[in-house]
Design an enzyme around this catalytic site. Structure first.
Site, PDB file in Angstrom:
ATOM      1  N   SER A 253      40.039  46.229  40.262  1.00  0.00           N
ATOM      2  CA  SER A 253      39.727  47.347  39.422  1.00  0.00           C
ATOM      3  C   SER A 253      38.087  47.300  39.916  1.00  0.00           C
ATOM      4  O   SER A 253      37.812  47.678  41.187  1.00  0.00           O
ATOM      5  CB  SER A 253      39.687  47.472  38.049  1.00  0.00           C
ATOM      6  OG  SER A 253      39.694  48.549  37.259  1.00  0.00           O
TER       7      SER A 253
ATOM      8  N   ASP B  35      49.371  53.540  39.742  1.00  0.00           N
ATOM      9  CA  ASP B  35      48.328  53.204  39.369  1.00  0.00           C
ATOM     10  C   ASP B  35      47.560  54.815  39.167  1.00  0.00           C
ATOM     11  O   ASP B  35      47.243  55.313  40.576  1.00  0.00           O
ATOM     12  CB  ASP B  35      47.674  52.339  39.729  1.00  0.00           C
ATOM     13  CG  ASP B  35      45.991  52.086  39.216  1.00  0.00           C
ATOM     14  OD1 ASP B  35      45.694  52.536  38.159  1.00  0.00           O
ATOM     15  OD2 ASP B  35      45.503  51.137  40.013  1.00  0.00           O
TER      16      ASP B  35
ATOM     17  N   HIS C 247      48.289  48.811  38.455  1.00  0.00           N
ATOM     18  CA  HIS C 247      46.788  48.383  38.722  1.00  0.00           C
ATOM     19  C   HIS C 247      46.631  47.028  39.153  1.00  0.00           C
ATOM     20  O   HIS C 247      47.092  46.009  38.277  1.00  0.00           O
ATOM     21  CB  HIS C 247      46.007  48.886  37.303  1.00  0.00           C
ATOM     22  CG  HIS C 247      44.545  48.886  37.449  1.00  0.00           C
ATOM     23  ND1 HIS C 247      43.991  49.744  38.496  1.00  0.00           N
ATOM     24  CD2 HIS C 247      43.667  48.146  36.740  1.00  0.00           C
ATOM     25  CE1 HIS C 247      42.866  49.560  38.163  1.00  0.00           C
ATOM     26  NE2 HIS C 247      42.497  48.814  37.170  1.00  0.00           N
TER      27      HIS C 247
END
Length: 525
Positions: A209, A461, A486
């Site tokens: 991320s 995602d 994710h």
């Protein structure tokens, strides 16, 4: 409400939406209800990153445990406040936390590698406990594991560790930036290698991320420190003029529609029904009872945000196995939500269907009896993302796609500017990230200047729309998983992992092995 169990819902990093934070600053119910119509039109909020991990969000405190099982030990490094200026205040220091595991390390004498996680916008323990890939590959590589906490998060707070003081005005929190964080990591890594007499140990950085963005950027900016980077679910292209603002919502729409056309239609048609119900006499109480909202606060805008949050984060964490990253969730939670909506037991009651779906995200453990729409707690210390979203992390999301599962919302940079001036008395720098790290024509740029980066993205995602999805060169590669969510590749493996996920991890291990082998060959030459 005294005696009730409740779940807080304030979500936000690349997590609660930035504009949602703006709306909740004013918690007076009458003012909220006067702008209900506007809130409905803006139910599609701009989600800024993370999480982490990319917009910090409110997670149950049980999601984080201590290192009692010996997964790591905690250390602190005396870090400089400002790496880029030479005025007296720049030389102030703070204690930066890092976690370390040397159980598998082959040692400096063997030039064994060092794997470093570039910390996200939150408590480093939380990310460490959800990055099993590093622990599971460490024995194979005989690697030392280091997880570095991002400045201004967790326990790595400048100005004496006093968070309220550090966040208290822009002159202090102004030292929170991605460039300062990367310089922190470089400084700490080099000092650690020196102390371990491990100058020849190769360093590979990992991140997911926002942490994945930092990992990729670290390899670009500090190639003399790290020989390669695994950047998982890293939306380095989710910035102005690079990706359509509609992409994020379009992916979430596709996720739910792929499971059930009826599920998609129920969700898409629910927003207007919520709005209309809120406007009739007693309508808010109907909504309160339908969705088990606590007695302290409700508005149609807050409710729609609460529901949208559950859809966004369920899409992000649509993992093939049960997880407890954001909230406790079953395997394939998007499918489970749609199964709840499609359950004939709910008849034609849209609110009953939506509640059953949201309950999967907010209350899969079954312990909550009501849900608090005004909870502002921040157990993982993620609040610093507001500042980052007001300065450099300008990641627009919005659109008018009539097929979107969410209402149309036109993202406007002017709205962000207005909020940031009100809250911090500053104006964002919307093009700084692409000026500092690049982004435009990323394929041509990295083909000439970059090497040894893995970009992993799962196409379920919503952040994958801002990711690198194609190979750029022989050593800057994109691994794309159609069913991936994710940074699923960084999670601990399970016996129930599908073959595609096992294959992704094997491919990553093989690539990293190639980097390290080439490094050792270069040393002998």
């Amino acid at each position: 409400m005294m005696g009730e169990k409740y779940v807080g819902t304030r979500q936000g990093g690349i997590g609660r939406s930035f504009e949602e934070d703006s709306a909740i600053l004013d918690t007076d119910e009458d003012k909220h209800n006067r702008r209900v119509g506007t809130e409905l039109r803006k139910v599609y909020f701009s989600y800024c990153f993370s999480y982490a991990g990319f917009i910090p969000i409110r997670f149950p405190s049980s999601a984080l445990s201590s290192d009692q099982n010996g997964l790591y030990r905690t250390e602190f490094f005396t870090q400089i406040l400002d790496h880029f200026n030479y005025n007296p205040q720049s030389y102030q220091t703070f204690q930066q936390r890092y976690l370390i595991n040397d159980s598998y390390w082959g040692g400096a004498s063997n030039k064994a590698p060092i794997f470093v996680y570039t910390g996200n916008e939150g408590d480093i323990e939380w990310f460490t406990q959800n990055t099993g890939f590093m622990f599971e590959t460490a024995p194979y590589f005989k690697a030392l594991l280091v997880f570095i906490e991002h400045r201004f998060y967790g326990k790595s707070i400048p100005f004496g560790g006093n968070k309220d003081f550090a966040y208290g005005n822009s002159s202090r929190i102004g030292y929170l930036s991605s460039t300062q964080a990367l310089a922190d990591y470089a400084t700490l890594i080099l000092d650690l290698k020196n102390n371990l007499s491990a100058a020849d140990s190769p360093v590979v950085v990992f991140g997911g991320s926002y942490g994945g963005m930092l990992g990729a950027w670290f390899r670009m900016k500090y190639p003399h420190v790290a020989i390669g980077a695994l950047a998982s679910s890293a939306p380095i292209l989710q910035f102005l003029d690079l990706v359509s603002p509609e992409t994020f919502n379009d992916i979430i729409t596709r996720d739910f529609r792929s499971e059930s056309e009826n599920c998609y239609k129920v969700i898409k048609g629910s927003w207007e029904q919520i709005q209309e119900t809120s406007e009739i006499p007693g309508g808010l109480e109907i909504l309160r009872k339908s969705f088990r909202i606590c007695e302290n606060y409700i508005s149609s805008g807050a409710l729609t945000n609460w529901l949208r949050t559950s859809l966004v984060y369920t899409a992000m964490t649509d993992y093939p196995t049960p997880s407890n990253f954001l909230n406790p969730l079953p395997a394939y939670p998007v499918r489970k939500m749609c199964e709840a909506i499609d359950n004939p037991a709910h008849g034609n009651d849209t609110f009953s269907k939506l509640y059953a779906a949201a309950n999967i995200f907010y209350n899969y453990s079954g312990s909550a009896t009501c849900f608090d729409l005004s909870d502002g707690s921040d157990p993982h210390g993620l609040g610093g993302w507001q500042w980052q979203a007001c300065t450099e992390m300008i990641m627009p999301e919005g659109g008018s796609n009539e097929l979107s599962i969410f209402p149309a919302y036109e993202w406007k940079y002017e709205d962000r500017v207005s909020y940031c001036k009100t809250k911090y008395d500053i104006e964002p720098r919307p093009h700084w990230i692409t000026t500092e790290f690049g982004g435009h024509a990323i394929d041509r740029v990295l083909k000439r200047s970059g090497s040894n980066i893995i970009f992993f993205n799962g196409l379920r995602d919503p952040w994958s729309g801002g990711g690198v999805l194609n190979n750029i060169s022989e050593s800057v590669v994109a691994i794309v998983a159609k069913q991936g969510a994710h940074h699923v590749d960084l999670r601990f493996s399970t016996h129930d992992d599908p073959k595609w996920l096992t294959d992704v991890r094997k491919q990553e291990v093989d690539i990293i092995s190639t980097w390290i082998s080439q490094y050792y060959q270069d040393l002998t030459q």
